[in-house]
Design a protein around this motif. Structure first.
Motif, PDB file in Angstrom:
ATOM      1  N   VAL A 108      81.160  97.975  29.114  1.00 43.00           N
ATOM      2  CA  VAL A 108      80.091  97.952  28.103  1.00 43.00           C
ATOM      3  C   VAL A 108      78.773  97.974  28.858  1.00 43.00           C
ATOM      4  CG1 VAL A 108      79.035  96.756  26.164  1.00 43.00           C
ATOM      5  CG2 VAL A 108      81.508  96.570  26.542  1.00 43.00           C
ATOM      6  N   ARG A 109      77.932  98.943  28.524  1.00 38.98           N
ATOM      7  CA  ARG A 109      76.622  99.083  29.168  1.00 38.98           C
ATOM      8  C   ARG A 109      75.536  98.859  28.128  1.00 38.98           C
ATOM      9  NH1 ARG A 109      74.914 104.484  32.402  1.00 38.98           N
ATOM     10  NH2 ARG A 109      75.555 105.373  30.400  1.00 38.98           N
ATOM     11  N   ILE A 110      74.635  97.932  28.430  1.00 37.21           N
ATOM     12  CA  ILE A 110      73.598  97.508  27.491  1.00 37.21           C
ATOM     13  C   ILE A 110      72.230  97.773  28.113  1.00 37.21           C
ATOM     14  CG2 ILE A 110      72.612  95.541  26.247  1.00 37.21           C
ATOM     15  CD1 ILE A 110      75.548  94.298  26.626  1.00 37.21           C
ATOM     16  N   THR A 111      71.416  98.560  27.439  1.00 37.35           N
ATOM     17  CA  THR A 111      70.065  98.850  27.895  1.00 37.35           C
ATOM     18  C   THR A 111      69.086  98.225  26.917  1.00 37.35           C
ATOM     19  OG1 THR A 111      70.795 100.975  28.802  1.00 37.35           O
ATOM     20  CG2 THR A 111      68.428 100.678  28.494  1.00 37.35           C
ATOM     21  N   GLY A 112      68.060  97.553  27.434  1.00 36.58           N
ATOM     22  CA  GLY A 112      67.121  96.926  26.519  1.00 36.58           C
ATOM     23  C   GLY A 112      65.921  96.308  27.203  1.00 36.58           C
ATOM     24  N   ILE A 113      65.237  95.466  26.443  1.00 37.72           N
ATOM     25  CA  ILE A 113      64.022  94.790  26.883  1.00 37.72           C
ATOM     26  C   ILE A 113      64.308  93.303  27.038  1.00 37.72           C
ATOM     27  CG2 ILE A 113      61.634  94.224  26.324  1.00 37.72           C
ATOM     28  CD1 ILE A 113      62.027  97.145  26.969  1.00 37.72           C
ATOM     29  N   VAL A 114      63.849  92.730  28.138  1.00 38.55           N
ATOM     30  CA  VAL A 114      64.109  91.316  28.421  1.00 38.55           C
ATOM     31  C   VAL A 114      62.873  90.473  28.127  1.00 38.55           C
ATOM     32  CG1 VAL A 114      63.359  91.324  30.835  1.00 38.55           C
ATOM     33  CG2 VAL A 114      65.188  89.774  30.112  1.00 38.55           C
ATOM     34  N   SER A 115      63.105  89.245  27.693  1.00 42.63           N
ATOM     35  CA  SER A 115      62.029  88.274  27.508  1.00 42.63           C
ATOM     36  C   SER A 115      62.584  86.894  27.838  1.00 42.63           C
ATOM     37  CB  SER A 115      61.486  88.295  26.074  1.00 42.63           C
ATOM     38  OG  SER A 115      62.505  87.984  25.148  1.00 42.63           O
ATOM     39  N   LYS A 116      61.700  85.963  28.134  1.00 43.46           N
ATOM     40  CA  LYS A 116      62.150  84.607  28.435  1.00 43.46           C
ATOM     41  C   LYS A 116      62.679  83.928  27.173  1.00 43.46           C
ATOM     42  CE  LYS A 116      59.325  83.397  32.461  1.00 43.46           C
ATOM     43  NZ  LYS A 116      58.306  82.466  32.990  1.00 43.46           N
ATOM     44  N   ALA A 117      63.753  83.153  27.340  1.00 41.23           N
ATOM     45  CA  ALA A 117      64.256  82.330  26.239  1.00 41.23           C
ATOM     46  C   ALA A 117      63.257  81.207  25.966  1.00 41.23           C
ATOM     47  CB  ALA A 117      65.615  81.751  26.601  1.00 41.23           C
ATOM     48  N   ASP A 118      63.295  80.647  24.764  1.00 40.69           N
ATOM     49  CA  ASP A 118      62.396  79.539  24.457  1.00 40.69           C
ATOM     50  C   ASP A 118      62.793  78.300  25.263  1.00 40.69           C
ATOM     51  OD1 ASP A 118      64.239  77.742  22.730  1.00 40.69           O
ATOM     52  OD2 ASP A 118      64.371  79.677  21.740  1.00 40.69           O
ATOM     53  N   LYS A 119      61.848  77.407  25.428  1.00 40.78           N
ATOM     54  CA  LYS A 119      62.062  76.222  26.274  1.00 40.78           C
ATOM     55  C   LYS A 119      63.199  75.351  25.770  1.00 40.78           C
ATOM     56  CE  LYS A 119      57.382  75.902  28.165  1.00 40.78           C
ATOM     57  NZ  LYS A 119      56.171  75.037  28.328  1.00 40.78           N
ATOM     58  N   ALA A 120      63.350  75.251  24.453  1.00 41.45           N
ATOM     59  CA  ALA A 120      64.415  74.419  23.897  1.00 41.45           C
ATOM     60  C   ALA A 120      65.788  74.942  24.309  1.00 41.45           C
ATOM     61  CB  ALA A 120      64.292  74.352  22.376  1.00 41.45           C
ATOM     62  N   THR A 121      65.945  76.256  24.292  1.00 42.51           N
ATOM     63  CA  THR A 121      67.212  76.864  24.703  1.00 42.51           C
ATOM     64  C   THR A 121      67.477  76.614  26.182  1.00 42.51           C
ATOM     65  OG1 THR A 121      67.085  78.583  23.004  1.00 42.51           O
ATOM     66  CG2 THR A 121      68.476  79.038  24.921  1.00 42.51           C
ATOM     67  N   SER A 122      66.449  76.801  27.009  1.00 49.36           N
ATOM     68  CA  SER A 122      66.607  76.575  28.449  1.00 49.36           C
ATOM     69  C   SER A 122      66.896  75.109  28.748  1.00 49.36           C
ATOM     70  CB  SER A 122      65.344  77.040  29.192  1.00 49.36           C
ATOM     71  OG  SER A 122      65.196  78.441  29.100  1.00 49.36           O
ATOM     72  N   ASP A 123      66.195  74.202  28.062  1.00 47.66           N
ATOM     73  CA  ASP A 123      66.445  72.772  28.266  1.00 47.66           C
ATOM     74  C   ASP A 123      67.872  72.400  27.876  1.00 47.66           C
ATOM     75  OD1 ASP A 123      63.903  72.236  29.220  1.00 47.66           O
ATOM     76  OD2 ASP A 123      63.111  71.615  27.268  1.00 47.66           O
ATOM     77  N   ALA A 124      68.317  72.900  26.736  1.00 46.55           N
ATOM     78  CA  ALA A 124      69.649  72.549  26.236  1.00 46.55           C
ATOM     79  C   ALA A 124      70.728  73.007  27.206  1.00 46.55           C
ATOM     80  CB  ALA A 124      69.871  73.170  24.860  1.00 46.55           C
ATOM     81  N   TYR A 125      70.600  74.232  27.731  1.00 49.21           N
ATOM     82  CA  TYR A 125      71.630  74.695  28.660  1.00 49.21           C
ATOM     83  C   TYR A 125      71.549  73.948  29.992  1.00 49.21           C
ATOM     84  CZ  TYR A 125      74.445  77.332  31.835  1.00 49.21           C
ATOM     85  OH  TYR A 125      75.394  77.658  32.775  1.00 49.21           O
ATOM     86  N   TYR A 126      70.333  73.775  30.514  1.00 46.86           N
ATOM     87  CA  TYR A 126      70.182  73.058  31.789  1.00 46.86           C
ATOM     88  C   TYR A 126      70.790  71.659  31.696  1.00 46.86           C
ATOM     89  CZ  TYR A 126      68.062  70.961  35.919  1.00 46.86           C
ATOM     90  OH  TYR A 126      67.872  70.315  37.119  1.00 46.86           O
ATOM     91  N   ASN A 127      70.534  70.976  30.599  1.00 43.53           N
ATOM     92  CA  ASN A 127      71.035  69.612  30.431  1.00 43.53           C
ATOM     93  C   ASN A 127      72.551  69.560  30.266  1.00 43.53           C
ATOM     94  OD1 ASN A 127      68.450  68.536  30.623  1.00 43.53           O
ATOM     95  ND2 ASN A 127      68.094  68.644  28.425  1.00 43.53           N
ATOM     96  N   SER A 128      73.178  70.683  29.933  1.00 41.34           N
ATOM     97  CA  SER A 128      74.634  70.734  29.775  1.00 41.34           C
ATOM     98  C   SER A 128      75.349  71.020  31.094  1.00 41.34           C
ATOM     99  CB  SER A 128      75.018  71.807  28.748  1.00 41.34           C
ATOM    100  OG  SER A 128      74.862  73.115  29.296  1.00 41.34           O
ATOM    101  N   ARG A 129      74.598  71.372  32.129  1.00 43.20           N
ATOM    102  CA  ARG A 129      75.200  71.775  33.399  1.00 43.20           C
ATOM    103  C   ARG A 129      75.693  70.555  34.186  1.00 43.20           C
ATOM    104  NH1 ARG A 129      71.759  75.343  37.056  1.00 43.20           N
ATOM    105  NH2 ARG A 129      73.572  76.686  37.276  1.00 43.20           N
ATOM    106  N   PRO A 130      76.649  70.759  35.090  1.00 41.62           N
ATOM    107  CA  PRO A 130      77.065  69.666  35.975  1.00 41.62           C
ATOM    108  C   PRO A 130      75.889  69.175  36.819  1.00 41.62           C
ATOM    109  CG  PRO A 130      78.617  71.491  36.070  1.00 41.62           C
ATOM    110  CD  PRO A 130      77.431  71.984  35.301  1.00 41.62           C
ATOM    111  N   HIS A 131      75.958  67.922  37.241  1.00 39.79           N
ATOM    112  CA  HIS A 131      74.866  67.312  37.997  1.00 39.79           C
ATOM    113  C   HIS A 131      74.537  68.137  39.241  1.00 39.79           C
ATOM    114  CE1 HIS A 131      72.316  64.040  39.499  1.00 39.79           C
ATOM    115  NE2 HIS A 131      72.893  64.229  40.677  1.00 39.79           N
ATOM    116  N   GLY A 132      75.555  68.591  39.966  1.00 41.23           N
ATOM    117  CA  GLY A 132      75.319  69.354  41.186  1.00 41.23           C
ATOM    118  C   GLY A 132      74.598  70.664  40.936  1.00 41.23           C
ATOM    119  N   SER A 133      74.901  71.304  39.820  1.00 46.47           N
ATOM    120  CA  SER A 133      74.225  72.556  39.482  1.00 46.47           C
ATOM    121  C   SER A 133      72.759  72.320  39.140  1.00 46.47           C
ATOM    122  CB  SER A 133      74.939  73.230  38.306  1.00 46.47           C
ATOM    123  OG  SER A 133      76.258  73.589  38.651  1.00 46.47           O
TER     124      SER A 133
END
Length: 215
Positions: A108-133
């Protein structure tokens, strides 16, 4: 120049076919179908995808990143904003993603435009990561030249000491990106290299044009 031993490496693809009349009207629905089959088929890291970027003057670069989510907003992944890819994405928003599921003989090849995710999304994923990550995301100056492995290990030790009694917060230079597709191509391997290629193209009215491409 031709190395015949390499040139003779080939596989005939015979598992499945792909026809215009059988695909979904919306590419995300079609992707969801293929994604379900990929994740239920015991593939090794089906979320691994090649991210292709380029500098403003067209110098390309590619690497593997991991898909973390997809919906009508686009395809989500995370990285260091100050890395090589982060710097290229800041200057050139045009990107390509590529999934290769060899066990299913699919791409599957996807072509498009990239933008930064909102801070809430980034915070939520970062906080779900293992401590070492979390520690690694802070400690590593991604894509920068470092003297040796010891430099990295010392940086990790320093960050671990700082956050010995609490979980680290997401640094400002690390977070998510969302790729909003304008084209999505579904490739199904077929015998004799006569592959099926179905392309979805986003139209100005937000509908999707479905076309077949020659292999």
């Amino acid at each position: 120049m031709l190395n015949q031993k390499i040139a003779d490496l080939r596989k005939d693809y015979i598992m499945a076919s792909l026809d215009e009349k059988d695909v979904a009207k919306h590419p995300l629905e079609q992707f969801g179908k293929w994604w379900k089959e990929a994740t239920s088929g015991e593939l090794d890291e089906p979320n691994a995808m090649t991210l292709a970027t380029s500098t403003p003057d067209g110098l390309p670069s590619a690497r593997i990143v991991l898909l973390k989510s997809f919906d009508e907003d686009g395809f989500l992944f995370f990285t260091n904003y100050e890395s090589q890819k982060g710097q290229e994405l800041a200057l050139n928003h045009h990107v390509c993603l590529l999934f290769f599921w060899k066990e299913l003989e699919r791409q599957v090849r996807i072509t498009g435009i990239v933008s930064k995710a909102d801070k809430a999304t980034s915070d939520a994923y970062y906080n779900s990561r293992p401590h070492g990550s979390k520690i690694g995301a802070i400690a590593s100056p991604q894509s920068k030249v470092i003297a040796n492995r010891g430099f990295l290990e010392q940086a990790v030790a320093k960050v671990e000491e700082t956050f010995a009694n609490r979980e680290p917060e997401r640094p400002d230079y690390w977070g998510g990106y969302v790729v909003k597709p304008s084209k999505i191509e579904f490739w199904q391997g077929r015998s004799s290299r006569l592959h099926d290629r179905i392309l979805y193209v986003l139209e100005p009215d937000s509908s999707w044009l479905i076309e077949r491409l020659a292999p």
